[in-house]
Design an enzyme around this catalytic site. Structure first.
Site, PDB file in Angstrom:
ATOM      1  N   HIS A  43      -3.776  -4.719   0.881  1.00 59.30           N
ATOM      2  CA  HIS A  43      -3.169  -5.233   2.068  1.00 59.30           C
ATOM      3  C   HIS A  43      -3.448  -6.887   2.142  1.00 59.30           C
ATOM      4  CE1 HIS A  43      -2.557  -1.519   4.183  1.00 59.30           C
ATOM      5  NE2 HIS A  43      -3.617  -1.120   3.502  1.00 59.30           N
TER       6      HIS A  43
ATOM      7  N   GLU B 160      -1.831  -8.652   4.283  1.00 57.53           N
ATOM      8  CA  GLU B 160      -1.612  -8.999   5.799  1.00 57.53           C
ATOM      9  C   GLU B 160      -3.075  -9.173   6.623  1.00 57.53           C
ATOM     10  OE1 GLU B 160      -1.095  -4.453   5.990  1.00 57.53           O
ATOM     11  OE2 GLU B 160      -1.173  -6.021   4.494  1.00 57.53           O
TER      12      GLU B 160
ATOM     13  N   CYS C 150       0.897  -1.131  -0.022  1.00 60.83           N
ATOM     14  CA  CYS C 150       0.087  -0.065  -0.105  1.00 60.83           C
ATOM     15  C   CYS C 150       0.986   1.316   0.044  1.00 60.83           C
ATOM     16  CB  CYS C 150      -0.893  -0.076   1.158  1.00 60.83           C
ATOM     17  SG  CYS C 150      -2.305   1.186   0.990  1.00 60.83           S
TER      18      CYS C 150
END
Length: 511
Positions: free
Chosen positions: A169, A171, A80
């Protein structure tokens, strides 16, 4: 030697999730504020991750780092803001989006690249940004898009080391392919080893403790919780009975907890001394209602008792603490010293007269990793799965001033609550639960008599490490059974309510 990955934190609220995802694939990583890049020990550094950020690269004073010292020197994964920073740094174009791009998106136009091994078109990813990369730099090439974002992922061509960047993202749990992407990048593209396991951590930590402590003796204050218990087992494995443990009863523990915990520790073969200091703590808290004052008083009382008892062990040279990795990360905030929400009872320092060296065997681990290490060390499940319990104990679950009567009322009610959760097979599914005694009395009716008694709030949350939390769904029939038993059996409570606030905006504890 383990592969070592450094995550440069640019201030994202989910940077810790990057570390957690990398740790899940048995790889060692560290989080550092971006501005400390030049200070970081580069020995055995195998890869760098550039995190997200709430900042914009369009701001003149945006968080930045000299990428010429990173890209082409180490494998790099930019996430990002990390991708936007790279595009901007090398001459690409980053502009404000017409609207904030937040939520689900589907990948499209995926290039044939090992980064996407096992990942198909239309795979779901999670976006959260207000800037868009509309042109990538000349030395880079696009490797994926989404319906609304042309440059959803790109990489550097002809780079000495792999350099990949994504606008989404990977994660967060809302990106189901996230683990696959981390495995593809670190294990396949970078060819790093996935060898950081609970077993290897125990072996290396025990050897490190033995090397550092040598023949000295160590003192550890136990709390009965997972962190201090796992720290104790690691130290005991390394130095045996040269470890001395204190377990202090501050009068604010759960019902019968002092004796139960002491018994558990004796079963583990630990050298533990139980100290009943309840009278001192309660006397010091008399008439105090402010939660910050309560915490500070309790912290001082712990230090006073600890210092007094430590004088009986003049041969001790080390103080062990159950510090875990989130504590370390937060002490080096990207944003500098933060506003105090509440003081931690262990933070405040030891008196100068107690000149002990510090050892922290868990400082590299997240809470779930502490539990995995504890399981490897054969820590009993009763301690391993025990819910977190605040250091100040019931003092911050009694809103307002503290009296022995209120403590007894709360202990009884809390015991019924926890027993019912266990009886209904809910305890292990909840991260933390507890009862809070409110400084509010309401009218009730018991039999033909009017009552005017306290309100009790029940709290239960789901979380990974307490940094964020969602309130837990407890079936209505179970809540009814808990309420009925508490009101019928605990004199002093005539009304029970359930807290359905999440963190943020609320905190887990009420004080």
């Amino acid at each position: 030697m383990h592969s070592r990955i450094v995550i440069l934190d640019f201030g994202s609220q989910v940077t810790q999730l990057i570390a957690r995802r990398i740790r899940e694939i048995n790889m060692y990583c560290e989080i550092h504020p971006y501005y400390r890049w030049n200070e970081i020990d580069k020995t055995n550094l195998h890869a760098v991750v550039l995190s997200g950020s709430p900042a914009s690269v369009r701001e003149t004073d945006h968080p930045s780092v000299d990428l010429n010292t990173i890209i082409d020197h180490y494998p790099v994964l930019g996430i990002c803001y990390g991708a936007q920073l790279t595009a901007n740094f090398y001459g690409g174009s980053v502009v404000a989006s017409g609207h904030r791009e937040f939520g689900h998106a589907e990948l499209s136009n995926i290039s044939k690249d090992p980064f996407w091994d096992g990942i198909s078109e239309k795979s779901q990813v999670w976006m959260s940004h207000s800037d868009s990369i509309i042109a990538i730099p000349e030395a880079f090439e696009r490797i994926a898009s989404t319906l609304t974002i042309e440059n959803a992922a790109f990489k550097k061509r002809d780079s000495k080391f792999p350099a990949y960047f994504v606008q989404f993202h990977p994660e967060v749990v809302h990106t189901p392919i996230g683990k696959d992407l981390f495995e593809n990048f670190f294990l396949n593209i970078c060819a790093l080893k996935a060898d950081w396991t609970p077993g290897s951590y125990i072996q290396e930590t025990v050897e490190s403790i033995q090397s550092e402590v040598k023949d000295d003796e160590v003192l550890l204050a136990l709390s009965g919780g997972v962190d201090s218990s796992v720290a104790a087992l690691l130290l005991h494995k390394a130095i045996g009975n040269k470890l001395h443990c204190f377990f202090i009863d501050n009068g604010l523990l759960r019902k019968d907890e002092f004796q139960l915990v002491l018994h558990s520790y004796k079963e583990l073969g630990l050298n533990v001394k139980g100290i009943d200091a309840s009278a001192y703590f309660l006397q010091s808290l008399d008439g105090v209602s402010d939660p910050e004052k309560k915490r500070k008083i309790i912290g001082k009382c712990f230090i006073d008792v600890f210092e007094k008892e430590a004088t009986s062990l003049p041969t001790v040279k080390w103080l062990a603490q159950g510090t875990i990795y989130p504590d370390v990360i937060e002490s080096a905030s990207v944003h500098g010293p933060s506003v105090t929400i509440k003081s931690h009872h262990n933070v405040g320092g030891l008196p100068d007269t107690l000149t002990l060296k510090i050892i922290e065997p868990l400082r590299s681990l997240f809470k779930d990793e502490v539990r995995r290490v504890g399981r490897e060390l054969k820590l009993p499940e009763a301690i391993l799965q025990r819910h977190p319990f605040p250091g100040p104990g019931l003092a911050i679950r009694i809103v307002g001033d503290i009296t022995e009567e209120k403590i007894k009322i709360l202990q009884e009610a809390d015991s019924i609550y926890i027993d019912q959760l266990k009886k209904n097979d809910l305890y292990s599914k909840i991260w933390q639960a507890g009862a809070i005694l409110l400084p509010v009395k309401t009218v009730g009716v018991m039999g033909d008599e009017r009552t005017y008694e306290f309100v009790l709030a029940l709290r239960a949350v789901e979380s990974l490490d307490g940094m964020t939390a969602q309130w837990s769904f407890i079936p209505h029939d179970v809540l009814a059974a808990i309420s009925n038993e508490i009101i019928n059996k605990v004199k002093g409570i005539n009304r029970v309510v359930y807290d359905i606030s999440s963190k943020p905006p609320a905190t887990i504890e009420w004080e």
